[in-house]
Design a protein around this motif. Structure first.
Motif, PDB file in Angstrom:
ATOM      1  N   LEU A 113       0.705  -1.396   0.121  1.00  0.00           N
ATOM      2  CA  LEU A 113       0.296   0.248   0.216  1.00  0.00           C
ATOM      3  C   LEU A 113       1.098   1.394   0.147  1.00  0.00           C
ATOM      4  CD1 LEU A 113      -3.024   0.805   0.381  1.00  0.00           C
ATOM      5  CD2 LEU A 113      -3.198   0.997   2.431  1.00  0.00           C
ATOM      6  N   CYS A 114       1.681   0.918   0.769  1.00  0.00           N
ATOM      7  CA  CYS A 114       2.491   2.209   0.915  1.00  0.00           C
ATOM      8  C   CYS A 114       3.487   2.312  -0.656  1.00  0.00           C
ATOM      9  CB  CYS A 114       3.783   2.571   1.763  1.00  0.00           C
ATOM     10  SG  CYS A 114       3.130   2.481   3.034  1.00  0.00           S
ATOM     11  N   ILE A 127       4.359   6.882  -4.932  1.00  0.00           N
ATOM     12  CA  ILE A 127       4.365   7.025  -6.465  1.00  0.00           C
ATOM     13  C   ILE A 127       3.111   7.562  -7.476  1.00  0.00           C
ATOM     14  CG2 ILE A 127       5.120   6.010  -8.937  1.00  0.00           C
ATOM     15  CD1 ILE A 127       6.951   3.852  -7.399  1.00  0.00           C
ATOM     16  N   THR A 128       2.198   6.496  -7.041  1.00  0.00           N
ATOM     17  CA  THR A 128       0.696   6.765  -7.943  1.00  0.00           C
ATOM     18  C   THR A 128       0.213   8.443  -7.515  1.00  0.00           C
ATOM     19  OG1 THR A 128       0.496   4.420  -7.030  1.00  0.00           O
ATOM     20  CG2 THR A 128      -1.041   5.625  -8.662  1.00  0.00           C
ATOM     21  N   PRO A 129       0.279   9.014  -6.405  1.00  0.00           N
ATOM     22  CA  PRO A 129      -1.064   9.872  -6.572  1.00  0.00           C
ATOM     23  C   PRO A 129       0.093  11.180  -7.834  1.00  0.00           C
ATOM     24  CG  PRO A 129      -0.164   9.344  -4.487  1.00  0.00           C
ATOM     25  CD  PRO A 129       0.010   8.315  -5.194  1.00  0.00           C
ATOM     26  N   GLY A 187      10.740 -11.591 -10.450  1.00  0.00           N
ATOM     27  CA  GLY A 187      11.290 -11.993 -12.248  1.00  0.00           C
ATOM     28  C   GLY A 187      11.272  -9.851 -12.446  1.00  0.00           C
ATOM     29  N   THR A 188      10.169  -9.175 -12.141  1.00  0.00           N
ATOM     30  CA  THR A 188      10.496  -8.048 -12.451  1.00  0.00           C
ATOM     31  C   THR A 188      11.814  -7.262 -12.307  1.00  0.00           C
ATOM     32  OG1 THR A 188       8.573  -7.949 -11.136  1.00  0.00           O
ATOM     33  CG2 THR A 188       8.159  -8.195 -13.284  1.00  0.00           C
ATOM     34  N   LEU A 189      11.558  -8.103 -10.591  1.00  0.00           N
ATOM     35  CA  LEU A 189      13.090  -6.877 -10.520  1.00  0.00           C
ATOM     36  C   LEU A 189      14.877  -7.156 -10.915  1.00  0.00           C
ATOM     37  CD1 LEU A 189      12.369  -6.225  -6.254  1.00  0.00           C
ATOM     38  CD2 LEU A 189      12.420  -4.177  -8.098  1.00  0.00           C
ATOM     39  N   PHE A 190      14.972  -8.237 -11.009  1.00  0.00           N
ATOM     40  CA  PHE A 190      15.885  -8.694 -11.457  1.00  0.00           C
ATOM     41  C   PHE A 190      15.872  -7.751 -13.003  1.00  0.00           C
ATOM     42  CE2 PHE A 190      16.755 -12.556  -8.702  1.00  0.00           C
ATOM     43  CZ  PHE A 190      17.800 -11.935  -8.768  1.00  0.00           C
ATOM     44  N   CYS A 191      14.888  -8.149 -13.692  1.00  0.00           N
ATOM     45  CA  CYS A 191      15.346  -7.087 -14.745  1.00  0.00           C
ATOM     46  C   CYS A 191      15.587  -5.911 -14.553  1.00  0.00           C
ATOM     47  CB  CYS A 191      13.877  -7.394 -15.952  1.00  0.00           C
ATOM     48  SG  CYS A 191      13.446  -8.885 -16.338  1.00  0.00           S
ATOM     49  N   MET A 192      14.834  -5.353 -14.040  1.00  0.00           N
ATOM     50  CA  MET A 192      14.758  -4.015 -13.717  1.00  0.00           C
ATOM     51  C   MET A 192      16.690  -3.088 -13.294  1.00  0.00           C
ATOM     52  SD  MET A 192      13.172  -0.840 -13.835  1.00  0.00           S
ATOM     53  CE  MET A 192      13.764   0.578 -13.129  1.00  0.00           C
ATOM     54  N   HIS A 193      16.981  -4.186 -12.452  1.00  0.00           N
ATOM     55  CA  HIS A 193      17.859  -3.555 -11.699  1.00  0.00           C
ATOM     56  C   HIS A 193      19.068  -4.034 -11.531  1.00  0.00           C
ATOM     57  CE1 HIS A 193      15.884  -1.154  -8.052  1.00  0.00           C
ATOM     58  NE2 HIS A 193      15.301  -2.594  -8.233  1.00  0.00           N
ATOM     59  N   LEU A 194      18.839  -5.026 -12.792  1.00  0.00           N
ATOM     60  CA  LEU A 194      20.747  -5.935 -12.693  1.00  0.00           C
ATOM     61  C   LEU A 194      21.252  -5.275 -14.555  1.00  0.00           C
ATOM     62  CD1 LEU A 194      20.159  -9.235 -10.867  1.00  0.00           C
ATOM     63  CD2 LEU A 194      21.501  -6.459 -10.321  1.00  0.00           C
ATOM     64  N   ALA A 221       8.842  -1.469 -14.912  1.00  0.00           N
ATOM     65  CA  ALA A 221       8.373  -0.560 -13.135  1.00  0.00           C
ATOM     66  C   ALA A 221       6.989  -0.769 -13.185  1.00  0.00           C
ATOM     67  CB  ALA A 221       8.568   0.175 -13.424  1.00  0.00           C
ATOM     68  N   VAL A 222       5.839  -1.077 -13.747  1.00  0.00           N
ATOM     69  CA  VAL A 222       4.449  -0.661 -14.031  1.00  0.00           C
ATOM     70  C   VAL A 222       3.765  -2.003 -13.560  1.00  0.00           C
ATOM     71  CG1 VAL A 222       3.018  -1.216 -15.366  1.00  0.00           C
ATOM     72  CG2 VAL A 222       4.066   0.623 -15.930  1.00  0.00           C
ATOM     73  N   PHE A 223       5.276  -3.276 -14.225  1.00  0.00           N
ATOM     74  CA  PHE A 223       4.550  -4.503 -13.419  1.00  0.00           C
ATOM     75  C   PHE A 223       5.033  -4.644 -11.548  1.00  0.00           C
ATOM     76  CE2 PHE A 223       4.626  -5.935 -17.658  1.00  0.00           C
ATOM     77  CZ  PHE A 223       3.441  -6.685 -17.618  1.00  0.00           C
ATOM     78  N   TYR A 224       6.068  -3.904 -11.187  1.00  0.00           N
ATOM     79  CA  TYR A 224       6.091  -4.369  -9.960  1.00  0.00           C
ATOM     80  C   TYR A 224       6.201  -2.954  -9.203  1.00  0.00           C
ATOM     81  CZ  TYR A 224      10.954  -1.144 -10.092  1.00  0.00           C
ATOM     82  OH  TYR A 224      11.209  -0.366 -10.288  1.00  0.00           O
ATOM     83  N   ILE A 225       5.792  -1.875  -9.784  1.00  0.00           N
ATOM     84  CA  ILE A 225       5.083  -0.504  -8.538  1.00  0.00           C
ATOM     85  C   ILE A 225       3.283  -0.838  -8.353  1.00  0.00           C
ATOM     86  CG2 ILE A 225       5.024   1.885  -8.252  1.00  0.00           C
ATOM     87  CD1 ILE A 225       7.747   1.947  -9.690  1.00  0.00           C
TER      88      ILE A 225
END
Length: 311
Positions: free
Chosen positions: A71-72, A77-79, A253-260, A275-279
């Motif tokens: 939720l946090c 980011i969303t607002p 799965g998405t974070l590995f793709c994002m950060h590395l 980022a859309v997927f994990y956020i």
């Protein structure tokens, strides 16, 4: 090398998902709906677990904190993103940007280790059932959650301090919809080697460490389940892990793709989609994943509906 005679940036411009004006209203509606589902799902699950005494177990204790973090995570980011969809000038102050950056990293790392704690809880429940009540006491659960939050926010603070040491002298357009590492590093006027190295070390080590904990737990869990002779027993044991495994697969799965990946214009564009997927997608789906396949949660929801509308 730091540029001479520079003017420090006082605000950043978030370019968002796309610059196509005709899509802004459509995207606003889509992400508003996603956010409302996320708030209702995670907020509702958090309150349900807190208020129903039958859900006061270690598994649901960890799940309530996962819902709170999700939720946090989305609210961080969303607002701002929704406002930018309808604004001509999509600005964010430097202070606001670095605060968003800090909270994002802190919550992401906290979630890594909450998911690891949930895997350990399942390991104790399935592999050490006779010791479960002792090993997963309330004190132990609170300690695991407290360590996750403390470590996550300490990492976030360290990364933010390193980012604050960089100089930003223009351009000030962040090619993303939030203040993320790679697009910010592209804008820096000073040497980013230390920050880039720290980013890869922190992201890589925490992803690998927490995922290793989860995988080791599940190696023991699957070994124990395969020893169960009855098919009903195996199915019941697997069903307690299915929701967690689904959430772990989407998140990691998405974070590995994002950060590395090294920061570059191409990696930033790819990172927006990931980022859309994990956020947004992962926090929205987690309450559904954990409730639709969980008899206790469904029973608690049914009880609330009966009490509110039929009693």
């Amino acid at each position: 090398m730091l540029k001479k005679n520079y003017t420090a940036v006082t605000e950043f411009i978030l370019l968002g998902l796309t610059d196509r004006a005709e899509l802004q209203t459509v995207l606003f509606v889509i992400f508003l709906v996603i956010y409302l589902i996320t708030v209702m799902g995670n907020g509702g699950l958090f309150l349900l677990i807190r208020n129903d005494s039958r859900l006061h177990t270690p598994m649901y204790f960890f799940l309530s904190h996962l819902s709170f973090v999700d939720l946090c995570y989305a609210t961080n980011i969303t607002p701002q993103m929704l406002v930018n969809f309808l604004s001509k000038r999509k600005t964010i102050s430097v202070a606001g940007c670095f605060l968003q950056f800090h909270i994002f990293i802190a919550l992401a790392i906290t979630e890594y280790y909450l998911l690891a704690a949930m895997a350990f809880d399942r390991y104790m429940a399935i592999c050490k059932p006779l010791l479960y009540g002792i090993k997963m006491s309330r004190g132990v659960c609170i300690s695991l959650v407290a360590i996750s939050y403390t470590y996550g926010f300490a990492n976030g603070l360290a990364q933010t301090i390193l980012m604050l040491r960089l100089s930003f002298c223009g351009p000030n357009e962040i090619n993303h919809f939030y203040c993320a590492d790679p697009p910010l590093l592209v804008l820096a006027c000073s040497d980013t080697y230390v920050k880039e190295t720290a980013m890869f070390v922190v992201a890589g080590s925490n992803l690998t460490c927490s995922l290793t904990m989860i995988l080791i737990s599940y190696v023991f869990i699957f070994t124990a389940i395969l020893r169960i002779r009855s098919s009903d027993g195996r199915h019941k044991a697997f069903s307690t892990c299915g929701s967690h495994l689904t959430a772990v697969t989407i998140f990691y799965g998405t974070l590995f793709c994002m950060h590395l990946r090294p920061p570059s214009e191409a990696s930033v564009e790819q990172g927006k989609i990931i980022a859309v997927f994990y956020i947004f997608v992962s926090p929205m789906l987690n309450p559904l994943i954990y409730s639709l396949r969980n008899k206790d949660v469904k029973e608690a929801i049914r009880k609330v509906i009966q009490t509110k509308f039929f009693d």
